[in-house]
Enzyme design. Structure first.
Site, PDB file in Angstrom:
ATOM      1  N   ASP A  30       0.861  -1.187   0.000  1.00 31.01           N
ATOM      2  CA  ASP A  30       0.000   0.000   0.000  1.00 31.01           C
ATOM      3  C   ASP A  30       0.892   1.230   0.000  1.00 31.01           C
ATOM      4  O   ASP A  30       1.973   1.215   0.590  1.00 31.01           O
ATOM      5  CB  ASP A  30      -0.930   0.005   1.228  1.00 31.01           C
ATOM      6  N   GLU A 149     -14.527  -9.214  -7.377  1.00 34.88           N
ATOM      7  CA  GLU A 149     -14.907  -9.704  -6.035  1.00 34.88           C
ATOM      8  C   GLU A 149     -16.381  -9.405  -5.804  1.00 34.88           C
ATOM      9  O   GLU A 149     -16.941  -8.494  -6.409  1.00 34.88           O
ATOM     10  CB  GLU A 149     -14.035  -9.040  -4.966  1.00 34.88           C
ATOM     11  N   GLY A 251     -35.952   1.287   2.441  1.00 30.78           N
ATOM     12  CA  GLY A 251     -35.240   2.161   3.371  1.00 30.78           C
ATOM     13  C   GLY A 251     -34.967   3.507   2.750  1.00 30.78           C
ATOM     14  O   GLY A 251     -35.596   3.882   1.755  1.00 30.78           O
ATOM     15  N   CYS A 258     -19.793   0.778  -3.349  1.00 33.25           N
ATOM     16  CA  CYS A 258     -19.986   0.097  -4.635  1.00 33.25           C
ATOM     17  C   CYS A 258     -21.252   0.483  -5.394  1.00 33.25           C
ATOM     18  O   CYS A 258     -21.164   0.943  -6.530  1.00 33.25           O
ATOM     19  CB  CYS A 258     -19.944  -1.407  -4.419  1.00 33.25           C
TER      20      CYS A 258
HETATM   21  C1  UDX Z   1     -12.372  -1.659  -3.774  1.00 32.37           C
HETATM   22  C2  UDX Z   1     -12.104  -1.842  -5.229  1.00 32.37           C
HETATM   23  O1  UDX Z   1     -10.861  -2.052  -5.541  1.00 32.37           O
HETATM   24  C3  UDX Z   1     -13.030  -1.078  -6.055  1.00 32.37           C
HETATM   25  O2  UDX Z   1     -12.763  -1.142  -7.402  1.00 32.37           O
HETATM   26  C4  UDX Z   1     -14.311  -1.739  -5.756  1.00 32.37           C
HETATM   27  O3  UDX Z   1     -15.304  -1.299  -6.599  1.00 32.37           O
HETATM   28  C5  UDX Z   1     -14.678  -1.453  -4.321  1.00 32.37           C
HETATM   29  O4  UDX Z   1     -13.736  -1.909  -3.502  1.00 32.37           O
HETATM   30  P1  UDX Z   1     -11.706  -0.568  -1.623  1.00 32.37           P
HETATM   31  O5  UDX Z   1     -11.012  -1.798  -1.170  1.00 32.37           O
HETATM   32  O6  UDX Z   1     -12.983  -0.205  -0.965  1.00 32.37           O
HETATM   33  O7  UDX Z   1     -11.926  -0.619  -3.206  1.00 32.37           O
HETATM   34  O8  UDX Z   1     -10.717   0.638  -1.697  1.00 32.37           O
HETATM   35  P2  UDX Z   1     -10.116   1.523  -0.561  1.00 32.37           P
HETATM   36  O9  UDX Z   1     -10.689   1.136   0.758  1.00 32.37           O
HETATM   37  O10 UDX Z   1     -10.192   2.894  -1.083  1.00 32.37           O
HETATM   38  O11 UDX Z   1      -8.599   1.033  -0.519  1.00 32.37           O
HETATM   39  C6  UDX Z   1      -7.713   1.169  -1.541  1.00 32.37           C
HETATM   40  C7  UDX Z   1      -6.291   1.069  -0.964  1.00 32.37           C
HETATM   41  O12 UDX Z   1      -5.365   1.121  -2.024  1.00 32.37           O
HETATM   42  C8  UDX Z   1      -5.948   2.199   0.000  1.00 32.37           C
HETATM   43  O13 UDX Z   1      -5.439   1.675   1.187  1.00 32.37           O
HETATM   44  C9  UDX Z   1      -4.890   3.014  -0.756  1.00 32.37           C
HETATM   45  O14 UDX Z   1      -3.928   3.594   0.097  1.00 32.37           O
HETATM   46  C10 UDX Z   1      -4.275   1.960  -1.651  1.00 32.37           C
HETATM   47  N1  UDX Z   1      -3.655   2.493  -2.867  1.00 32.37           N
HETATM   48  C11 UDX Z   1      -4.278   3.409  -3.640  1.00 32.37           C
HETATM   49  C12 UDX Z   1      -2.394   2.034  -3.236  1.00 32.37           C
HETATM   50  O15 UDX Z   1      -1.799   1.222  -2.545  1.00 32.37           O
HETATM   51  N2  UDX Z   1      -1.830   2.496  -4.392  1.00 32.37           N
HETATM   52  C13 UDX Z   1      -2.423   3.437  -5.185  1.00 32.37           C
HETATM   53  O16 UDX Z   1      -1.861   3.839  -6.188  1.00 32.37           O
HETATM   54  C14 UDX Z   1      -3.691   3.901  -4.776  1.00 32.37           C
HETATM   55  C1  UDX Z   2     -22.256  -4.551  -2.162  1.00 33.18           C
HETATM   56  C2  UDX Z   2     -22.582  -5.947  -2.720  1.00 33.18           C
HETATM   57  O1  UDX Z   2     -23.540  -6.595  -1.873  1.00 33.18           O
HETATM   58  C3  UDX Z   2     -21.338  -6.786  -2.867  1.00 33.18           C
HETATM   59  O2  UDX Z   2     -21.646  -8.038  -3.482  1.00 33.18           O
HETATM   60  C4  UDX Z   2     -20.344  -6.023  -3.726  1.00 33.18           C
HETATM   61  O3  UDX Z   2     -19.142  -6.753  -3.891  1.00 33.18           O
HETATM   62  C5  UDX Z   2     -20.060  -4.681  -3.120  1.00 33.18           C
HETATM   63  O4  UDX Z   2     -21.278  -3.938  -2.960  1.00 33.18           O
HETATM   64  P1  UDX Z   2     -21.855  -3.516   0.256  1.00 33.18           P
HETATM   65  O5  UDX Z   2     -21.877  -2.194  -0.412  1.00 33.18           O
HETATM   66  O6  UDX Z   2     -20.783  -3.820   1.231  1.00 33.18           O
HETATM   67  O7  UDX Z   2     -21.813  -4.699  -0.826  1.00 33.18           O
HETATM   68  O8  UDX Z   2     -23.216  -3.684   1.066  1.00 33.18           O
HETATM   69  P2  UDX Z   2     -24.677  -4.253   0.828  1.00 33.18           P
HETATM   70  O9  UDX Z   2     -24.998  -5.132   1.944  1.00 33.18           O
HETATM   71  O10 UDX Z   2     -24.865  -4.785  -0.534  1.00 33.18           O
HETATM   72  O11 UDX Z   2     -25.544  -2.928   1.024  1.00 33.18           O
HETATM   73  C6  UDX Z   2     -25.408  -1.807   0.174  1.00 33.18           C
HETATM   74  C7  UDX Z   2     -26.440  -0.757   0.516  1.00 33.18           C
HETATM   75  O12 UDX Z   2     -27.738  -1.197   0.157  1.00 33.18           O
HETATM   76  C8  UDX Z   2     -26.518  -0.409   2.009  1.00 33.18           C
HETATM   77  O13 UDX Z   2     -26.641   0.984   2.162  1.00 33.18           O
HETATM   78  C9  UDX Z   2     -27.769  -1.116   2.489  1.00 33.18           C
HETATM   79  O14 UDX Z   2     -28.376  -0.466   3.565  1.00 33.18           O
HETATM   80  C10 UDX Z   2     -28.632  -1.050   1.239  1.00 33.18           C
HETATM   81  N1  UDX Z   2     -29.647  -2.115   1.163  1.00 33.18           N
HETATM   82  C11 UDX Z   2     -29.264  -3.416   1.037  1.00 33.18           C
HETATM   83  C12 UDX Z   2     -30.996  -1.784   1.205  1.00 33.18           C
HETATM   84  O15 UDX Z   2     -31.362  -0.603   1.303  1.00 33.18           O
HETATM   85  N2  UDX Z   2     -31.925  -2.793   1.097  1.00 33.18           N
HETATM   86  C13 UDX Z   2     -31.570  -4.102   0.965  1.00 33.18           C
HETATM   87  O16 UDX Z   2     -32.479  -4.946   0.866  1.00 33.18           O
HETATM   88  C14 UDX Z   2     -30.204  -4.422   0.936  1.00 33.18           C
END
Ligand code: UDX
Ligand code: UDX
Length: 427
Positions: A30, A149, A251, A258
């Site tokens: 990272d 993922e 809700g 995402c």
């Molecule tokens: C992820 C995915 O990769 C994204 O595409 C997906 O849709 C949602 O989840 P997430 O794990 O939530 O992203 O990202 P984040 O929590 O922002 O972490 C990214 C990490 O990468 C950070 O710790 C950041 O410091 C690091 N990073 C970023 C690097 O190491 N190198 C870089 O050039 C940029």
């Molecule tokens: C989502 C997807 O579920 C996961 O498969 C993908 O890889 C990343 O995005 P996440 O964003 O962590 O995961 O949470 P999730 O549990 O899907 O909820 C997303 C949002 O939808 C939350 O704000 C939750 O409150 C809302 N939600 C979910 C609703 O409002 N109603 C539902 O029935 C389910």
């Protein structure tokens, strides 16, 4: 196998730890030194169930470093798990992905497979491969594989170890075989396909779930007009296996890292190809409106929040995480403050992150009791267990005016009127 993983956010870190659990040797990279220091102290920088315990259990198989050269040069498989946040126009920002790609091109000394785990627009893996081949310093063969993922925050470890499916998108038999080896100890259905299809699986899955939520939210809003009760409607729908009862919880809208960004990115891409996805566009619009739904309802009681004490229960975008990305609280709280309300807030884990936005403007409370005491109105944004099991009679006892707006329909029917989503106050 010897793996390297770029990015130790939700996706990168959880993938790394789960790969170590399955017997692989993993180096996590990272650019953020603070995150790497925290990890090297045995602590997880994110709040995620089971993650820290698994980090500890597999500590002999995981290395955390900011030194990408050391990590990539002789790795067999390099995962890219850095963020792909949304740009102002809704498209995905790929600059972090490409920055890692350039570091890989500069350093790899052995043949390897580069795996794109980050959510990227369809066609990105092809561009990644081209860029690697054009820029690689050494004469090595680099295959690029799309391996999206599907982990949800709060259940990320379980979603990875017991995956619903593993999708492997590759253009070469060799790369596919390497990936099957990576996943040989996982017990999950494996879908092998080409890279563009794998990239599309991710967007199509996330956007479908977002669409389902926006659909049920619209039905919920209509239920209020026609005197139906959405909770019963959902129950009646959910028994149909073709519909299912998941992701039908009404809700105040979906948040997180995402759904909001992936709906916008796919919509942007569809427009770019002159093939607008109208359903996805509608899901986005409905969600933006839905986040303001409780405020709209509150207008029946108060024209403005000026001079009122507003209690806020739940700040994170969903329970089980300290993540605030796109959380409805971040849309609503500024409105309370702009109106001139005194805001008191409670969340079991989200407060430190919320303080980064509002260090002093809000009174952060230790308990629900303290938050609602003397409040004129209460908003529930996250369905934490502590809220679900709260003795609702206390709202009447402790609040100045017991107006409770439940944005997650998480409080049971009771004697005091709780205003939910998709229900009339008396049903
Ligand atoms: C992820 C995915 O990769 C994204 O595409 C997906 O849709 C949602 O989840 P997430 O794990 O939530 O992203 O990202 P984040 O929590 O922002 O972490 C990214 C990490 O990468 C950070 O710790 C950041 O410091 C690091 N990073 C970023 C690097 O190491 N190198 C870089 O050039 C940029
Ligand atoms: C989502 C997807 O579920 C996961 O498969 C993908 O890889 C990343 O995005 P996440 O964003 O962590 O995961 O949470 P999730 O549990 O899907 O909820 C997303 C949002 O939808 C939350 O704000 C939750 O409150 C809302 N939600 C979910 C609703 O409002 N109603 C539902 O029935 C389910």
């Amino acid at each position: 196998m010897k793996l390297a993983i770029a990015g130790t956010g939700y996706v990168g870190l959880v993938t790394a730890v789960c790969m170590a659990e399955k017997g692989h040797y993993v180096t996590c990279v990272d650019i953020n030194r603070e995150i790497i220091n925290t990890l090297n102290q045995g602590r997880s920088p994110i709040f995620e169930k089971d993650l820290e315990a698994l980090m500890l259990k597999n500590k002999d198989r995981i290395v955390y470093t900011t030194d990408y050269k050391k990590a990539y040069k002789d790795a067999e498989i390099i995962f890219i798990g850095v963020g792909t946040p949304e740009k102002k126009d809704g498209s995905a920002n790929l600059s972090y992905v490409y920055s890692v790609v350039d570091q890989i091109a500069e350093t790899v000394e052995n043949n390897c497979v580069v795996v794109v785990k980050s959510t990227v627009p369809i066609g990105t893996n092809d561009k990644v491969e081209k860029r690697l081949n054009e820029n690689k310093k050494n004469n090595v063969k680099i295959d690029v594989v799309s391996n999206p993922e599907f982990l949800a925050q709060g259940t990320a470890v379980k979603d990875t170890l017991c995956a619903s499916r593993i999708v492997i998108g590759s253009e070469s038999k060799h790369a596919e075989e390497r990936m099957l080896k990576v996943y040989e100890n996982f017990d999950a259905p494996i879908v092998t396909t080409n890279r563009r299809s794998a990239e599309m699986v991710k967007y199509a899955s996330n956007d479908f779930l977002a669409l389902k939520i926006s659909y049920i939210n619209e039905i919920a809003n209509l239920c209020e007009e026609v005197g139906a009760n959405i909770d019963d409607v959902v129950k009646g729908m959910g028994y149909d296996p073709r519909i299912g009862d998941k992701f039908l919880k009404p809700g105040i809208g979906y948040g997180g890292s995402c759904f909001p960004k992936d709906t916008k990115a796919l919509h942007w891409l569809s427009n770019f190809h002159d093939h607008e996805l109208k359903t996805v566009k509608a899901a986005i619009e409905v969600n933006e409106q839905q986040k303001l739904r409780l405020i709209k309802k509150s207008r029946k009681y108060y024209d403005s929040f000026e001079g009122l004490t507003v209690a806020v229960l739940g700040l994170t975008f969903k329970p089980g995480t300290d993540d605030l990305r796109e959380a409805p609280s971040l849309v609503n709280v500024p409105i309370f403050l702009e109106d001139g309300a005194k805001v008191k807030a409670w969340d079991p884990v989200g407060v430190p992150n919320f303080k980064k936005f509002y260090p002093t403007e809000i009174q952060y409370c230790q308990t629900i009791d303290e938050t609602i005491t003397d409040a004129d109105i209460c908003f529930i944004f996250t369905e934490w267990d502590e809220i679900k099991s709260y003795n609702v009679e206390k709202f009447e006892k402790l609040m100045k005016n017991s107006i409770v707006l439940d944005g997650r329909n998480c409080l049971e029917n009771n004697n005091i009127p709780i205003i939910g989503i998709g229900k009339n106050e008396n049903n």
